[in-house]
Design a protein around this motif. Structure first.
Motif, PDB file in Angstrom:
ATOM      1  N   ALA A  36       0.842  -1.214   0.000  1.00 27.50           N
ATOM      2  CA  ALA A  36       0.000   0.000   0.000  1.00 27.50           C
ATOM      3  C   ALA A  36       0.869   1.253   0.000  1.00 27.50           C
ATOM      4  O   ALA A  36       0.582   2.233  -0.702  1.00 27.50           O
ATOM      5  N   ARG A  37       1.947   1.247   0.792  1.00 26.37           N
ATOM      6  CA  ARG A  37       2.846   2.400   0.847  1.00 26.37           C
ATOM      7  C   ARG A  37       3.497   2.634  -0.507  1.00 26.37           C
ATOM      8  O   ARG A  37       3.621   3.775  -0.969  1.00 26.37           O
ATOM      9  N   GLN A  38       3.917   1.574  -1.167  1.00 29.75           N
ATOM     10  CA  GLN A  38       4.584   1.694  -2.461  1.00 29.75           C
ATOM     11  C   GLN A  38       3.622   2.211  -3.536  1.00 29.75           C
ATOM     12  O   GLN A  38       3.981   3.072  -4.337  1.00 29.75           O
ATOM     13  N   GLU A  39       2.393   1.676  -3.544  1.00 33.88           N
ATOM     14  CA  GLU A  39       1.408   2.147  -4.529  1.00 33.88           C
ATOM     15  C   GLU A  39       1.099   3.621  -4.338  1.00 33.88           C
ATOM     16  O   GLU A  39       0.971   4.378  -5.297  1.00 33.88           O
ATOM     17  N   ILE A  89      -4.219  13.523   4.988  1.00 32.72           N
ATOM     18  CA  ILE A  89      -3.927  14.607   4.050  1.00 32.72           C
ATOM     19  C   ILE A  89      -2.800  15.463   4.603  1.00 32.72           C
ATOM     20  O   ILE A  89      -2.839  15.897   5.756  1.00 32.72           O
ATOM     21  N   ASP A  90      -1.806  15.726   3.774  1.00 32.33           N
ATOM     22  CA  ASP A  90      -0.662  16.557   4.177  1.00 32.33           C
ATOM     23  C   ASP A  90      -0.983  18.001   3.795  1.00 32.33           C
ATOM     24  O   ASP A  90      -0.700  18.453   2.689  1.00 32.33           O
ATOM     25  N   ARG A  91      -1.597  18.737   4.713  1.00 31.33           N
ATOM     26  CA  ARG A  91      -2.080  20.084   4.389  1.00 31.33           C
ATOM     27  C   ARG A  91      -0.938  21.005   3.961  1.00 31.33           C
ATOM     28  O   ARG A  91      -1.091  21.781   3.016  1.00 31.33           O
ATOM     29  N   TYR A 137      -1.263  13.338   0.003  1.00 32.47           N
ATOM     30  CA  TYR A 137      -1.353  12.509   1.211  1.00 32.47           C
ATOM     31  C   TYR A 137       0.042  12.139   1.722  1.00 32.47           C
ATOM     32  O   TYR A 137       1.001  12.050   0.950  1.00 32.47           O
ATOM     33  N   ASP A 138       0.101  11.887   3.018  1.00 35.13           N
ATOM     34  CA  ASP A 138       1.294  11.317   3.647  1.00 35.13           C
ATOM     35  C   ASP A 138       1.189   9.802   3.476  1.00 35.13           C
ATOM     36  O   ASP A 138       0.342   9.147   4.109  1.00 35.13           O
ATOM     37  N   CYS A 139       2.030   9.219   2.621  1.00 34.36           N
ATOM     38  CA  CYS A 139       1.906   7.798   2.297  1.00 34.36           C
ATOM     39  C   CYS A 139       2.194   6.902   3.502  1.00 34.36           C
ATOM     40  O   CYS A 139       1.673   5.778   3.582  1.00 34.36           O
ATOM     41  N   ASN A 140       3.007   7.347   4.440  1.00 30.80           N
ATOM     42  CA  ASN A 140       3.234   6.570   5.663  1.00 30.80           C
ATOM     43  C   ASN A 140       1.965   6.494   6.489  1.00 30.80           C
ATOM     44  O   ASN A 140       1.635   5.455   7.079  1.00 30.80           O
TER      45      ASN A 140
END
Length: 356
Positions: free
Chosen positions: A45-48, A94-96, A59-62
């Motif tokens: 999921a993190r890689q995708e 969400i990375d505002r 988004y913050d993938c972590n």
């Protein structure tokens, strides 16, 4: 067998998790084999997320990977991967700050030239408000993003910043040199002396602009069109008001419509100038001119009919005639002067001069 063991192992942890335990506590109670499977999917999921540029930018993938891990841990092995992956893009991930910088940067790329000094303030507003809208509704459709762009542009007052730039540019424009003065007699209050139908339209315009008149409706490349109608307004020296309408067809002047307001004291001089503009030769019929339309003037030559225009080319199939008329206007005031140019049987233009 491993799946069965995972289901059995989750019975008690799930009961506890629904009470007060966290997903991390549940995860620690799972068999190592199940943990590894969850970690593999979490890594996927993190890689995708990292490979999806649009999602990665918002988004913050972590955080997304952690949300996926929690959902798999608490949901068990049954929910499909794609279902849990889509649901992992929660608002909390969400990375505002990144979203704000993203749209601020895009705004600068598009508007730094247009808005110049105002671009930074405008784009800071644009980035902040776009991030707010995405936090409220994290949609990616082109239609929705276009709607957000229009609403945010209006909220940040894009038009005000652009107007400021245009105003500065207008002030910085080099002032055009005044046009050269008309040749010959110059810009007298009697334009029929220094304008003629035989002039190129560009020369007529140069003379009128040099005399201080302004173009009322300025259509680009007007004289190059099949039909051009241009109007000049202002006040020639010695007049109260001047309006001259120039009609051009296929680069040939077919009409001069003048309306000039003179002071009453100018009456004698206007009559003198009108009379002197008609020579004896102009009172002779032109070739092909019928007796019914023979040239005629009154004694002062201020009122004339059917006068061949001396600037008309001899080979022109359309013979032009002048008509001057000096009298009173509708209010009974002296000085109603009309000027017409006829071609064959139809009127091409007329001009009126009034003294008040």
């Amino acid at each position: 067998m491993p799946v069965l063991l995972w289901l059995v192992a989750l019975l008690l942890p799930l009961h506890a998790a629904r009470a007060d335990d966290t997903a991390a506590e549940v995860f620690r109670q799972l068999p190592e084999e199940i943990q590894n499977r969850i970690l593999d999917e979490t890594s996927k999921a993190r890689q995708e997320c990292s490979m999806a540029s649009l999602r990665r930018a918002h988004y913050d993938c972590n955080c997304v990977a952690e949300a996926f891990k929690q959902a798999r841990t608490l949901g068990g092995p049954q929910p499909p991967y794609h279902e849990l992956y889509s649901g992992a893009f929660e608002k909390r991930c969400i990375d505002r700050e990144a979203v704000t910088k993203l749209y601020e940067s895009q705004c600068m790329q598009q508007n730094s030239v247009k808005l110049q000094a105002g671009a930074r303030d405008y784009c800071a507003c644009y980035g902040e408000k776009t991030a707010e809208r995405f936090l409220d509704k994290p949609y990616f459709s082109n239609e929705y993003r276009g709607l957000v762009h229009r609403e945010v542009s209006k909220a940040c007052d894009w038009n005000r910043y652009l107007a400021a730039v245009l105003a500065r540019q207008e002030k910085q424009k080099p002032q055009a040199a005044p046009p050269a003065a008309p040749s010959g007699v110059g810009a007298t209050p009697y334009p029929w002396e220094w304008l003629s139908l035989g002039m190129p339209p560009e020369e007529v315009e140069r003379n009128l602009l040099a005399a201080g008149l302004k173009v009322r409706f300025n259509r680009k490349h007007c004289f190059d069109r099949k039909y051009c109608d241009r109007e000049y307004i202002g006040a020639l020296p010695g007049t109260k008001y001047t309006r001259i309408r120039l009609t051009v067809r296929k680069r040939w002047i077919t009409g001069l419509n003048m309306e000039i307001s003179y002071p009453p004291s100018a009456r004698a001089e206007v009559e003198k100038r009108l009379g002197s503009s008609i020579s004896d030769a102009m009172l002779k019929p032109a070739e092909g001119q019928s007796e019914a339309k023979a040239p005629y003037c009154n004694a002062k030559r201020t009122t004339c009919y059917n006068i061949p225009d001396p600037t008309t080319p001899a080979e022109s199939p359309r013979m032009l005639y002048r008509h001057f008329g000096l009298g009173k206007d509708k209010a009974g005031r002296w000085g109603r002067l009309s000027y017409r140019i006829n071609a064959a049987a139809y009127l091409l233009s007329e001009l009126g001069l009034t003294a008040q």
